[in-house]
Design a protein around this motif. Structure first.
Motif, PDB file in Angstrom:
ATOM      1  N   ALA A   1       0.832  -1.211   0.000  1.00 30.19           N
ATOM      2  CA  ALA A   1       0.000   0.000   0.000  1.00 30.19           C
ATOM      3  C   ALA A   1       0.864   1.257   0.000  1.00 30.19           C
ATOM      4  O   ALA A   1       0.551   2.239  -0.689  1.00 30.19           O
ATOM      5  CB  ALA A   1      -0.938  -0.006   1.200  1.00 30.19           C
ATOM      6  N   TRP A   2       1.961   1.228   0.760  1.00 30.18           N
ATOM      7  CA  TRP A   2       2.852   2.383   0.779  1.00 30.18           C
ATOM      8  C   TRP A   2       3.429   2.613  -0.610  1.00 30.18           C
ATOM      9  O   TRP A   2       3.457   3.742  -1.102  1.00 30.18           O
ATOM     10  CB  TRP A   2       3.981   2.176   1.795  1.00 30.18           C
TER      11      TRP A   2
ATOM     12  N   LYS B   1       2.179   1.751  -3.435  1.00 31.47           N
ATOM     13  CA  LYS B   1       1.123   2.210  -4.347  1.00 31.47           C
ATOM     14  C   LYS B   1       0.852   3.702  -4.195  1.00 31.47           C
ATOM     15  O   LYS B   1       0.319   4.333  -5.098  1.00 31.47           O
ATOM     16  CB  LYS B   1      -0.157   1.412  -4.126  1.00 31.47           C
ATOM     17  N   SER B   2       1.238   4.267  -3.078  1.00 33.71           N
ATOM     18  CA  SER B   2       1.083   5.706  -2.848  1.00 33.71           C
ATOM     19  C   SER B   2       2.322   6.500  -3.251  1.00 33.71           C
ATOM     20  O   SER B   2       2.314   7.719  -3.202  1.00 33.71           O
ATOM     21  CB  SER B   2       0.799   5.980  -1.370  1.00 33.71           C
ATOM     22  N   HIS B   3       3.400   5.801  -3.622  1.00 34.07           N
ATOM     23  CA  HIS B   3       4.672   6.447  -3.943  1.00 34.07           C
ATOM     24  C   HIS B   3       5.262   5.859  -5.230  1.00 34.07           C
ATOM     25  O   HIS B   3       6.205   5.066  -5.191  1.00 34.07           O
ATOM     26  CB  HIS B   3       5.657   6.265  -2.788  1.00 34.07           C
ATOM     27  N   PRO B   4       4.721   6.240  -6.394  1.00 33.12           N
ATOM     28  CA  PRO B   4       5.172   5.636  -7.648  1.00 33.12           C
ATOM     29  C   PRO B   4       6.650   5.848  -7.959  1.00 33.12           C
ATOM     30  O   PRO B   4       7.306   4.935  -8.472  1.00 33.12           O
ATOM     31  CB  PRO B   4       4.280   6.265  -8.717  1.00 33.12           C
ATOM     32  N   GLU B   5       7.190   7.003  -7.639  1.00 33.50           N
ATOM     33  CA  GLU B   5       8.607   7.254  -7.954  1.00 33.50           C
ATOM     34  C   GLU B   5       9.509   6.337  -7.132  1.00 33.50           C
ATOM     35  O   GLU B   5      10.457   5.746  -7.656  1.00 33.50           O
ATOM     36  CB  GLU B   5       8.949   8.725  -7.701  1.00 33.50           C
ATOM     37  N   GLU B   6       9.224   6.225  -5.847  1.00 34.37           N
ATOM     38  CA  GLU B   6      10.004   5.333  -4.984  1.00 34.37           C
ATOM     39  C   GLU B   6       9.827   3.877  -5.420  1.00 34.37           C
ATOM     40  O   GLU B   6      10.776   3.101  -5.412  1.00 34.37           O
ATOM     41  CB  GLU B   6       9.575   5.512  -3.525  1.00 34.37           C
ATOM     42  N   THR B   7       8.610   3.518  -5.811  1.00 34.05           N
ATOM     43  CA  THR B   7       8.350   2.158  -6.298  1.00 34.05           C
ATOM     44  C   THR B   7       9.220   1.864  -7.500  1.00 34.05           C
ATOM     45  O   THR B   7       9.853   0.806  -7.581  1.00 34.05           O
ATOM     46  CB  THR B   7       6.862   1.995  -6.677  1.00 34.05           C
ATOM     47  N   PHE B   8       9.263   2.790  -8.440  1.00 30.92           N
ATOM     48  CA  PHE B   8      10.073   2.598  -9.643  1.00 30.92           C
ATOM     49  C   PHE B   8      11.538   2.398  -9.277  1.00 30.92           C
ATOM     50  O   PHE B   8      12.185   1.456  -9.738  1.00 30.92           O
ATOM     51  CB  PHE B   8       9.916   3.799 -10.582  1.00 30.92           C
TER      52      PHE B   8
ATOM     53  N   SER C   1       0.692  -3.051 -10.483  1.00 26.59           N
ATOM     54  CA  SER C   1      -0.528  -2.229 -10.427  1.00 26.59           C
ATOM     55  C   SER C   1      -0.379  -0.959 -11.253  1.00 26.59           C
ATOM     56  O   SER C   1      -1.300  -0.564 -11.969  1.00 26.59           O
ATOM     57  CB  SER C   1      -0.862  -1.858  -8.987  1.00 26.59           C
ATOM     58  N   PHE C   2       0.772  -0.317 -11.157  1.00 25.71           N
ATOM     59  CA  PHE C   2       1.006   0.894 -11.945  1.00 25.71           C
ATOM     60  C   PHE C   2       1.038   0.579 -13.442  1.00 25.71           C
ATOM     61  O   PHE C   2       0.532   1.348 -14.247  1.00 25.71           O
ATOM     62  CB  PHE C   2       2.307   1.584 -11.526  1.00 25.71           C
ATOM     63  N   ALA C   3       1.627  -0.553 -13.800  1.00 25.55           N
ATOM     64  CA  ALA C   3       1.722  -0.927 -15.212  1.00 25.55           C
ATOM     65  C   ALA C   3       0.350  -1.220 -15.808  1.00 25.55           C
ATOM     66  O   ALA C   3       0.163  -1.115 -17.018  1.00 25.55           O
ATOM     67  CB  ALA C   3       2.639  -2.142 -15.375  1.00 25.55           C
TER      68      ALA C   3
END
Length: 82
Positions: free
Chosen positions: A28-29, A31-38, A63-65
């Motif tokens: 969930a975290w 999903k709220s932070h796309p740049e960090e996820t990338f 999920s972002f993709a």
């Protein structure tokens, strides 16, 4: 001499404590932070790491993709192909 030993012990203690905060972030975290996820997921792919943090970032990246947001899809789809 005692001062050097004291400084060395304190430095090691601080270093150990700073490394102990490696609790993985939740999906969930991410999903709220796309740049960090990338950034995290790319590093996981590049390094081959398979930690819980990487797994949570991977799930958020998927999920972002598939989000329907063209900007996010264009950013994350190439990672999915690696």
């Amino acid at each position: 001499m005692k001062k050097i030993i004291y400084i060395g012990v304190v430095s090691i203690f601080v270093g150990v404590l700073s490394g102990c905060n490696d609790e993985p972030k939740s999906e969930a975290w991410y999903k709220s932070h796309p740049e960090e996820t990338f950034n995290v997921y790319k590093e996981c792919i590049d390094s081959g790491e398979a930690s819980q943090n990487c797994e949570n970032a991977r799930k958020a990246a998927i999920s972002f993709a598939r989000s329907g947001n063209a900007e996010l899809e264009n950013k994350f789809l190439p990672l999915m192909r690696k």
